[in-house]
Design a protein around this motif. Structure first.
Motif, PDB file in Angstrom:
ATOM      1  N   ALA A 168     -27.997  27.240  12.401  1.00 32.78           N
ATOM      2  CA  ALA A 168     -28.495  26.464  11.316  1.00 32.78           C
ATOM      3  C   ALA A 168     -29.939  25.664  11.950  1.00 32.78           C
ATOM      4  O   ALA A 168     -29.859  25.310  13.165  1.00 32.78           O
ATOM      5  N   HIS A 192     -32.580  24.470   7.194  1.00 30.22           N
ATOM      6  CA  HIS A 192     -31.452  24.324   6.509  1.00 30.22           C
ATOM      7  C   HIS A 192     -31.234  22.976   5.901  1.00 30.22           C
ATOM      8  O   HIS A 192     -30.733  22.708   4.880  1.00 30.22           O
ATOM      9  N   ARG A 202     -30.310  18.618   2.080  1.00 32.95           N
ATOM     10  CA  ARG A 202     -30.157  20.103   2.439  1.00 32.95           C
ATOM     11  C   ARG A 202     -31.035  20.886   1.492  1.00 32.95           C
ATOM     12  O   ARG A 202     -31.578  20.441   0.323  1.00 32.95           O
TER      13      ARG A 202
END
Length: 206
Positions: A168, A192, A202
């Motif tokens: 991530a 992300h 996000r």
């Protein structure tokens, strides 16, 4: 960020100057309070809650503060990797073992950085990370990040891609640094999520 030797996009250069000017006006109290809020919100990210290894960095000057978050991760038993700048602007990595494990390193005419003082693990160590915290100056509505222009994290992202590693990607910013659009190049990759003192955002397509 651009690769070393790549012509500098004048739009990126101007944007960097603007964001840095705003950051440099922040008081020490604002930076400290923001660091506390960033750590609280970042610690709630599911990706960080389940991460065993996190590649991060030590904030300097008026950057969004990371040390509070690094200490929280380390206290939880997370393996935290921190970068050490190499002469060619690539990054080596070392483990964080608390603030006492850092060394202040002056790189020529650049700003002084705080780097891990212990064993160097090699540039490929970042490929073991479950989460990579990226420095930046801004992120746009698509998750595209504006870096500082040194090219170091372009190399990190390219190394992750070559290794077929998919951590991530998270950037820590101030609230005013989420913008509609930043210039991008073919090698740029979206993050992300972005964490700011007011919360988490996000990006679906990252």
């Amino acid at each position: 960020m651009e690769h070393v030797g790549r012509p500098v996009d004048p739009d990126k250069r101007l944007l960097r100057r603007e964001f840095l000017t705003v950051r440099n006006r922040l008081t020490a109290d604002v930076v400290r309070e923001a660091a506390t809020a960033l750590a609280e919100h970042a610690s709630e990210l599911p990706e960080l809650k389940r991460a065993r290894t996190v590649a991060a960095y030590v904030s300097v000057e008026s950057e969004p503060g990371t040390l509070t978050l690094l200490d929280a991760l380390h206290a939880r038993g997370v393996r935290v990797l921190l970068p050490a700048l190499l002469p060619d602007n690539d990054l080596d990595w070392g483990a964080y073992a608390g603030e006492g494990s850092l060394a202040r390193v002056q790189h020529g005419g650049k700003m002084a950085l705080f780097e891990p003082a212990g064993e160097r693990l090699g540039p490929d160590a970042v490929t073991s990370a479950d989460v990579v915290l990226l420095p930046g100056l801004a992120v746009d509505a698509r998750g595209m990040r504006l870096g500082r222009g040194g090219g170091s994290y372009d190399r990190v992202l390219a190394r992750l891609e070559r290794a077929d590693a998919h951590p991530a990607l998270v950037v820590l910013l101030y609230d005013s640094e989420i913008v509609e659009h930043v210039p991008e190049e073919a090698h740029d990759r979206p993050v992300h999520a972005v964490v700011t003192p007011s919360g988490v955002r996000r990006f679906k397509d990252a």
